[in-house]
Design a protein around this motif. Structure first.
Motif, PDB file in Angstrom:
ATOM      1  N   THR A 159     -17.979 -70.086 -13.160  1.00 27.76           N
ATOM      2  CA  THR A 159     -18.649 -68.944 -13.427  1.00 27.76           C
ATOM      3  C   THR A 159     -18.348 -68.725 -15.294  1.00 27.76           C
ATOM      4  O   THR A 159     -17.045 -68.999 -15.474  1.00 27.76           O
ATOM      5  CB  THR A 159     -17.683 -67.894 -12.815  1.00 27.76           C
ATOM      6  OG1 THR A 159     -17.716 -68.136 -11.282  1.00 27.76           O
ATOM      7  CG2 THR A 159     -17.939 -66.604 -13.062  1.00 27.76           C
ATOM      8  N   GLY A 160     -19.311 -68.067 -15.643  1.00 30.85           N
ATOM      9  CA  GLY A 160     -19.283 -67.840 -17.040  1.00 30.85           C
ATOM     10  C   GLY A 160     -19.408 -69.122 -17.999  1.00 30.85           C
ATOM     11  O   GLY A 160     -19.525 -69.033 -19.368  1.00 30.85           O
ATOM     12  N   TRP A 161     -19.598 -70.312 -17.452  1.00 34.18           N
ATOM     13  CA  TRP A 161     -19.901 -71.503 -18.285  1.00 34.18           C
ATOM     14  C   TRP A 161     -21.131 -71.273 -19.008  1.00 34.18           C
ATOM     15  O   TRP A 161     -22.298 -70.811 -18.375  1.00 34.18           O
ATOM     16  CB  TRP A 161     -19.789 -72.670 -17.457  1.00 34.18           C
ATOM     17  CG  TRP A 161     -18.430 -73.301 -17.100  1.00 34.18           C
ATOM     18  CD1 TRP A 161     -17.130 -72.375 -17.104  1.00 34.18           C
ATOM     19  CD2 TRP A 161     -18.008 -74.483 -16.842  1.00 34.18           C
ATOM     20  NE1 TRP A 161     -16.219 -73.081 -16.432  1.00 34.18           N
ATOM     21  CE2 TRP A 161     -16.761 -74.550 -16.467  1.00 34.18           C
ATOM     22  CE3 TRP A 161     -18.649 -75.754 -16.910  1.00 34.18           C
ATOM     23  CZ2 TRP A 161     -15.705 -75.657 -16.154  1.00 34.18           C
ATOM     24  CZ3 TRP A 161     -17.959 -77.009 -16.604  1.00 34.18           C
ATOM     25  CH2 TRP A 161     -16.689 -76.835 -16.135  1.00 34.18           C
ATOM     26  N   VAL A 162     -21.269 -71.743 -20.247  1.00 32.71           N
ATOM     27  CA  VAL A 162     -22.652 -71.535 -20.905  1.00 32.71           C
ATOM     28  C   VAL A 162     -23.445 -72.860 -20.530  1.00 32.71           C
ATOM     29  O   VAL A 162     -22.752 -73.814 -20.090  1.00 32.71           O
ATOM     30  CB  VAL A 162     -22.389 -71.484 -22.513  1.00 32.71           C
ATOM     31  CG1 VAL A 162     -22.109 -70.158 -22.581  1.00 32.71           C
ATOM     32  CG2 VAL A 162     -21.556 -72.747 -23.143  1.00 32.71           C
ATOM     33  N   ALA A 163     -24.786 -72.981 -20.884  1.00 32.85           N
ATOM     34  CA  ALA A 163     -25.549 -74.158 -20.434  1.00 32.85           C
ATOM     35  C   ALA A 163     -25.115 -75.563 -21.003  1.00 32.85           C
ATOM     36  O   ALA A 163     -24.952 -76.389 -20.297  1.00 32.85           O
ATOM     37  CB  ALA A 163     -26.867 -73.997 -20.634  1.00 32.85           C
ATOM     38  N   ALA A 164     -24.563 -75.640 -22.096  1.00 30.01           N
ATOM     39  CA  ALA A 164     -24.090 -76.777 -22.807  1.00 30.01           C
ATOM     40  C   ALA A 164     -22.853 -77.379 -21.802  1.00 30.01           C
ATOM     41  O   ALA A 164     -22.818 -78.559 -21.827  1.00 30.01           O
ATOM     42  CB  ALA A 164     -23.853 -76.580 -24.099  1.00 30.01           C
ATOM     43  N   GLU A 165     -22.046 -76.309 -21.449  1.00 29.01           N
ATOM     44  CA  GLU A 165     -20.963 -76.877 -21.020  1.00 29.01           C
ATOM     45  C   GLU A 165     -21.306 -77.374 -19.526  1.00 29.01           C
ATOM     46  O   GLU A 165     -20.494 -78.498 -18.785  1.00 29.01           O
ATOM     47  CB  GLU A 165     -19.958 -75.452 -20.613  1.00 29.01           C
ATOM     48  CG  GLU A 165     -19.163 -75.141 -21.853  1.00 29.01           C
ATOM     49  CD  GLU A 165     -18.370 -73.878 -21.835  1.00 29.01           C
ATOM     50  OE1 GLU A 165     -17.301 -73.774 -22.296  1.00 29.01           O
ATOM     51  OE2 GLU A 165     -18.872 -72.808 -21.042  1.00 29.01           O
ATOM     52  N   LEU A 166     -22.184 -76.847 -18.763  1.00 24.96           N
ATOM     53  CA  LEU A 166     -22.429 -77.242 -17.421  1.00 24.96           C
ATOM     54  C   LEU A 166     -23.258 -78.678 -17.488  1.00 24.96           C
ATOM     55  O   LEU A 166     -23.539 -79.354 -16.469  1.00 24.96           O
ATOM     56  CB  LEU A 166     -23.699 -76.353 -17.058  1.00 24.96           C
ATOM     57  CG  LEU A 166     -22.905 -74.842 -16.416  1.00 24.96           C
ATOM     58  CD1 LEU A 166     -24.166 -73.935 -15.998  1.00 24.96           C
ATOM     59  CD2 LEU A 166     -22.044 -75.146 -15.334  1.00 24.96           C
TER      60      LEU A 166
END
Length: 64
Positions: A18-25
């Motif tokens: 939850t709250g992760w940005v696309a790059a982190e995902l």
């Protein structure tokens, strides 16, 4: 949002993304765990299956 961890150390655990940005995902995460090769305080690297940032996150190795 939760993504399942799969393969080895944290198999079956749910990772709160939850709250992760696309790059982190896309890049994945080093998760602190006592179940890894390095014991308490060690980290297991999990990254999403290619092309599926919603998971599952697959194990790619351990680090101290």
């Amino acid at each position: 949002m939760y993504a399942p961890c799969s393969a080895d150390r944290l198999d079956g655990e749910l990772l709160d993304v939850t709250g992760w940005v696309a790059a982190e995902l896309i890049e994945g995460a080093l998760l602190v765990t006592d179940r890894g090769l390095y014991g308490p305080g060690g980290r297991a690297f999990y990254a999403p299956a290619e092309g599926d940032p919603a998971g599952p996150f697959l194990w790619h190795g351990d680090t101290p």
